[in-house]
Scaffold this motif. Structure first.
Motif, short mmCIF file in Angstrom:
data_model
loop_
_atom_site.label_atom_id
_atom_site.label_comp_id
_atom_site.label_asym_id
_atom_site.label_seq_id
_atom_site.Cartn_x
_atom_site.Cartn_y
_atom_site.Cartn_z
N LEU A 561 0.83 -1.21 0.00
CA LEU A 561 0.00 0.00 0.00
C LEU A 561 0.86 1.25 0.00
N ASN A 562 1.99 1.20 0.72
CA ASN A 562 2.86 2.37 0.78
C ASN A 562 3.58 2.61 -0.52
N LEU A 563 3.72 1.57 -1.32
CA LEU A 563 4.44 1.70 -2.58
C LEU A 563 3.66 2.50 -3.61
N THR A 564 2.38 2.74 -3.36
CA THR A 564 1.57 3.53 -4.29
C THR A 564 1.61 5.03 -3.98
N ARG A 565 2.30 5.42 -2.92
CA ARG A 565 2.34 6.81 -2.51
C ARG A 565 3.52 7.53 -3.16
N GLU A 566 3.21 8.64 -3.83
CA GLU A 566 4.27 9.41 -4.49
C GLU A 566 5.21 10.05 -3.48
N ALA A 567 4.73 10.24 -2.24
CA ALA A 567 5.56 10.90 -1.23
C ALA A 567 6.63 9.97 -0.65
N LEU A 568 6.65 8.69 -1.06
CA LEU A 568 7.59 7.75 -0.47
C LEU A 568 9.03 8.15 -0.73
N ALA A 569 9.34 8.55 -1.95
CA ALA A 569 10.72 8.95 -2.28
C ALA A 569 11.16 10.14 -1.43
N THR A 570 10.27 11.09 -1.24
CA THR A 570 10.59 12.26 -0.42
C THR A 570 10.82 11.85 1.03
N GLU A 571 10.03 10.94 1.55
CA GLU A 571 10.19 10.48 2.93
C GLU A 571 11.51 9.74 3.11
N ILE A 572 11.91 8.93 2.12
CA ILE A 572 13.20 8.23 2.20
C ILE A 572 14.35 9.24 2.23
N GLN A 573 14.30 10.21 1.36
CA GLN A 573 15.34 11.23 1.31
C GLN A 573 15.40 12.00 2.63
N SER A 574 14.23 12.32 3.19
CA SER A 574 14.20 13.06 4.44
C SER A 574 14.79 12.23 5.59
N ALA A 575 14.49 10.92 5.64
CA ALA A 575 15.02 10.06 6.69
C ALA A 575 16.54 9.93 6.59
N LEU A 576 17.06 9.80 5.36
CA LEU A 576 18.52 9.69 5.17
C LEU A 576 19.23 10.97 5.60
N ALA A 582 24.49 7.67 4.25
CA ALA A 582 24.62 7.60 2.80
C ALA A 582 23.51 6.74 2.23
N PRO A 583 22.90 7.16 1.12
CA PRO A 583 21.79 6.37 0.53
C PRO A 583 22.20 4.96 0.15
N GLN A 584 23.49 4.74 -0.16
CA GLN A 584 23.94 3.41 -0.59
C GLN A 584 23.85 2.39 0.53
N ARG A 585 23.70 2.84 1.76
CA ARG A 585 23.63 1.92 2.90
C ARG A 585 22.20 1.50 3.22
N GLN A 608 12.67 6.97 -9.13
CA GLN A 608 13.00 8.09 -8.24
C GLN A 608 13.82 7.62 -7.04
N ILE A 609 13.44 6.47 -6.48
CA ILE A 609 14.18 5.94 -5.32
C ILE A 609 15.60 5.54 -5.71
N ARG A 610 15.75 4.92 -6.88
CA ARG A 610 17.10 4.52 -7.33
C ARG A 610 17.97 5.73 -7.61
N GLU A 611 17.34 6.81 -8.10
CA GLU A 611 18.13 8.02 -8.34
C GLU A 611 18.67 8.63 -7.05
N LEU A 612 18.01 8.32 -5.94
CA LEU A 612 18.54 8.77 -4.65
C LEU A 612 19.79 8.01 -4.25
N GLY A 613 20.03 6.84 -4.83
CA GLY A 613 21.15 5.98 -4.47
C GLY A 613 20.75 4.82 -3.60
N VAL A 614 19.46 4.66 -3.30
CA VAL A 614 18.96 3.57 -2.46
C VAL A 614 18.83 2.31 -3.30
N SER A 615 19.27 1.17 -2.75
CA SER A 615 19.15 -0.10 -3.45
C SER A 615 17.72 -0.62 -3.33
N LEU A 616 17.35 -1.47 -4.30
CA LEU A 616 16.00 -2.03 -4.31
C LEU A 616 16.09 -3.54 -4.38
#
Length: 758
Positions: A561-576, A582-585, A608-616
């Motif tokens: 359900l959370n994967l459908t939210r556009e704000a997820l990428a912004t929340e990940i960036q804010s938490a990092l 580092a996003p790679q971690r 968008q999440i991969r562009e932050l450097g976060v692995s999937l």
């Protein structure tokens, strides 16, 4: 020419005495004019009355009343006019011609009223009727004059006679035209116009009469003496006739006025009755709308609650059983999403017909409560009747339905509660049937369940957990993360940790995610919960860096359900950024079903999440319905094989072949492979032989809290250091042990070591 003793169009005789000095009594002339005006007003009023009367019998009645008023008025005016005539003679009147003149006046008046009764009065019809009415009035006048008896003879001047006839016709035409104009209208101006028209018509009638009198000449025979008349007798008779005819005309007008008011009241009454009828229809329509579903024509929630309360009161008073049956169409949302809401509405109509045809028409109540949810109220003699009814409905539902050019089969989940066993009130029975319905859904749908007390206990517990979970999220108390090591076979060390949420409940102790994740998803808390895990994991990464564990990465699970939210990428960036990590971690784990749910929007968000450097990472691979065509397009780094494929290795040859194929496929797609649920050395050796990249499971460690993680990691590092000499001699694995795959050490552990870790 002589007719009735009157000389028409003849020259006066040479011998005889001409009466030259004839006069008219002005009082009687005025009375005649008043009577003529009253008759004219009565004619106009009766004509209006006839035009507004709806019943034919009443129309005939008012035509005759109007004819009598008009005939009586004109005839009385004529007679008073004759009485007003004063000559030096003794004059009396013969009864027969007088009555004949009255009959002619009545015929002319009836002709006038009959003409005015027509709804359409064209000019030609008015002209024809005016000619006949004028002739009748003139005939009445001259016949009435012929009733005059005296010693003198009557002679007429032709021109004046013709003028009187024309005046009669003109007066008749004017009366018809004015009546045609005045019979429609109301108000003060209309009434004043009617009065003015009456005065004009009365003047015309009087003028016609006295023009006829003007054409008349009395001739006395030679030697006949002139005897003066007695005017007082004529005045008294004229006044008497005036009073009588005015009373008659007034009575007719009063009756017409009273009838008009009565008719208005009747019309008002009919209008009120019509309004009441419309209100009844509106009330019935509102009741239909308020108590029936417009789409399926079944009873809606409000109507069902009313009937339910009535039946429950009856069963409570006289005894008996009732069953409340909740039905929910399985996967109905797919129909709306794929074929549209119009197709969904058509499907609901068909399903409503199926349900209705499966019930007893006179005993059972079928309602649509909203959406794809239906409810049936059954009168029972024994509990199994409800089960048989539910099975009959489920069987009927399996019949193929033609919709949108497709043949489809729908199924239904059913929950049943029974009065008085499962509740005594409407609310309790409905709630318990709803709990049974959700039990049917949780059991795989296309099923039926009766309510039992364990469902209520579980529902109460879930409600309590929901409220307490909200408080835990709000107050940031009780929630914590445990971490399970992920072993890197290539580098022979732990390089990843999977963050797993736990809830330290004050009454129930440590709760695993399967106790509260579904509650969070069902009640809109999953986004907040995932965000908490994300922020907490980043904070713990920062803490591990301070402890010298810079090489570690943390994998965090993400709800579908959370994967459908556009704000997820912004929340990940804010938490990092907040934890200065580092996003790679950070690695985000999503299930394959979540990825395939909406591939277009999911792909954009993952980019968008991969562009932050976060692995999937794709979690629980093999349990969903991944499409390789889509899988190769997704920006993934890691593929995690589900534990269900590992449990039976090495005993299941099929599972071994599946795992081997998944590893080859993943490496072909340039993905690293993590296998979870590894518990034995045989499983570890098999995975290492076929090139698996990472191991995760109880063979290494259970998930542990952050404060215990450093100790577990140190124990794993020490154990690996002790085993390194053994790793150089593959034969020490024991008889029958498979050789390790080249390029990677094997994490050997004896039975006691494994027991210690587990």
């Amino acid at each position: 020419m002589d007719w009735l003793g009157v000389h028409f169009i003849s020259e006066l005789p040479d011998s005889g005495q001409v009466v030259l000095h004839c006069t008219h009594n002005p009082v009687l002339v005025l009375l005649a004019y008043l009577v003529a005006c009253a008759a004219s007003f009565a004619t106009l009023d009766m004509a209006e009355r006839v035009s507004h009367v709806e019943q034919p019998t009443s129309q005939r009645l008012w035509r005759w009343v109007g004819a009598c008023c008009l005939a009586g008025g004109i005839w009385t005016m004529h007679f008073i006019g004759m009485l007003a005539f004063e000559a030096p003679l003794t004059i009396h009147y013969d009864l027969s011609p007088t009555l004949l003149s009255l009959l002619i006046a009545l015929i002319a008046a009836w002709l006038a009223m009959n003409t005015l009764s027509h709804q359409q009065l064209p000019l030609w019809r008015c002209a024809v009727a005016a000619i006949w009415i004028g002739l009748g009035i003139s005939g009445m006048h001259y016949v009435g004059v012929s009733a005059m008896r005296s010693s003198a003879s009557l002679y007429y001047q032709p021109l004046l006679m013709g003028l009187s006839l024309l005046l009669a016709i003109a007066c008749s035409l004017a009366a018809l035209l004015l009546s045609r104009h005045l019979r429609e209208g109301s108000g003060m101006f209309h009434q004043l116009l009617k009065y003015a028209s009456s005065l004009l018509l009365g003047g015309g009638i009087v003028l016609m009469h006295f023009t006829g009198m003007w054409s008349m000449t009395l001739v006395l025979p030679a030697g006949s003496p002139a005897v003066p008349a007695i005017p007082d007798e004529h005045l008294q008779l004229g006044l008497t006739l005036s009073v009588i005819i005015l009373l008659i005309i007034g009575s007719g007008i009063s009756a017409a006025l009273a009838d008009k008011k009565l008719q208005h009241k009747e019309r008002d009454l009919r209008r009120v009755n019509a309004l009441l009828s419309q209100l009844d229809q509106a009330r019935m329509s509102l009741q239909q709308v308020a108590h029936y579903d417009a789409l399926t024509n079944l009873i809606n929630r409000r109507g069902f609650n009313q009937l339910f309360a009535e039946k429950l009161m009856e069963k409570t008073r006289y005894g008996g059983m009732l069953a409340v049956m909740f039905l929910d169409i399985d996967h109905f949302k797919r129909i709306n999403d794929s074929l549209g809401h119009d197709a969904g509405d058509e499907l609901l109509k068909v399903i409503a017909g199926h349900i209705k045809s499966s019930t007893r028409s006179h005993e059972d109540v079928v309602a649509r409560l909203g959406g794809d949810e239906f409810c049936i109220l059954l009168t029972l003699h024994e509990r199994d009747e409800a089960r048989h009814m539910a099975q009959r409905i489920m069987h009927r539902m399996k019949e193929p339905i033609e919709l949108g050019g497709r043949r489809m089969v729908m199924t239904t989940s059913i929950g049943i509660s029974v009065f008085p066993d499962d509740g005594k009130t409407c609310e309790e029975l409905l709630k318990n049937a709803d709990l049974a319905l959700y039990e049917s859904k949780d059991s795989g749908r296309n099923n039926l369940h009766f309510f039992n007390t364990s469902l209520k206990t579980r529902a109460s517990l879930e409600l309590q957990l929901e409220e307490e979970l909200r408080n835990a999220l709000r107050d940031d108390q009780g929630l914590l993360l445990h971490y399970q090591p992920i072993y890197d076979l290539k580098h022979a060390r732990v390089t990843k940790l999977e963050a797993l949420i736990r809830w330290q409940h004050p009454q129930h102790g440590l709760l695993s995610p399967d106790r509260f994740i579904n509650i969070a998803e069902a009640n809109g808390m999953i986004a907040e919960l995932d965000n908490w895990v994300l922020r907490k994991a980043c904070q713990d990464l920062s803490f591990l860096s301070q402890q010298g564990r810079d090489e570690l990465k943390i994998a965090v699970n993400c709800s579908a359900l959370n994967l459908t939210r556009e704000a997820l990428a912004t929340e990940i960036q804010s938490a990092l950024r907040g934890a200065r990590v580092a996003p790679q971690r950070l690695e985000l784990e999503v299930t394959e079903n979540a990825l395939m749910g909406n591939i277009a929007s999911t792909l954009a968000l993952l980019q968008q999440i991969r562009e932050l450097g976060v692995s999937l990472s794709i979690d629980d691979f093999g349990t969903g319905y991944s499409s390789l065509a889509y899988l190769k397009r997704l920006p993934l780094n890691t593929l995690k094989i589900d534990r269900s494929f590992i449990q039976d290795i090495p005993h299941s040859t099929q599972d071994m072949e599946i795992v081997q194929a998944i590893i080859v496929m993943a490496h072909t797609l340039h993905l690293q492979v993590v296998t979870e649920g590894v518990e034995t050395l045989e499983q570890q050796r098999f995975l290492e032989r076929y090139g698996c990249d990472y191991l995760q499971g109880y063979l290494l460690s259970r998930p542990v809290p952050l404060q215990d993680l450093h100790r577990v990691l140190d124990e794993l590092d020490q154990r690996q250091d002790r085993l390194n000499p053994v790793l150089s001699n593959p034969g020490t694995g024991g008889p029958g042990s498979p050789d390790p795959a080249p390029g990677g050490p094997v994490l050997h552990a004896g039975a006691s070591t494994v027991q210690l870790i587990r």
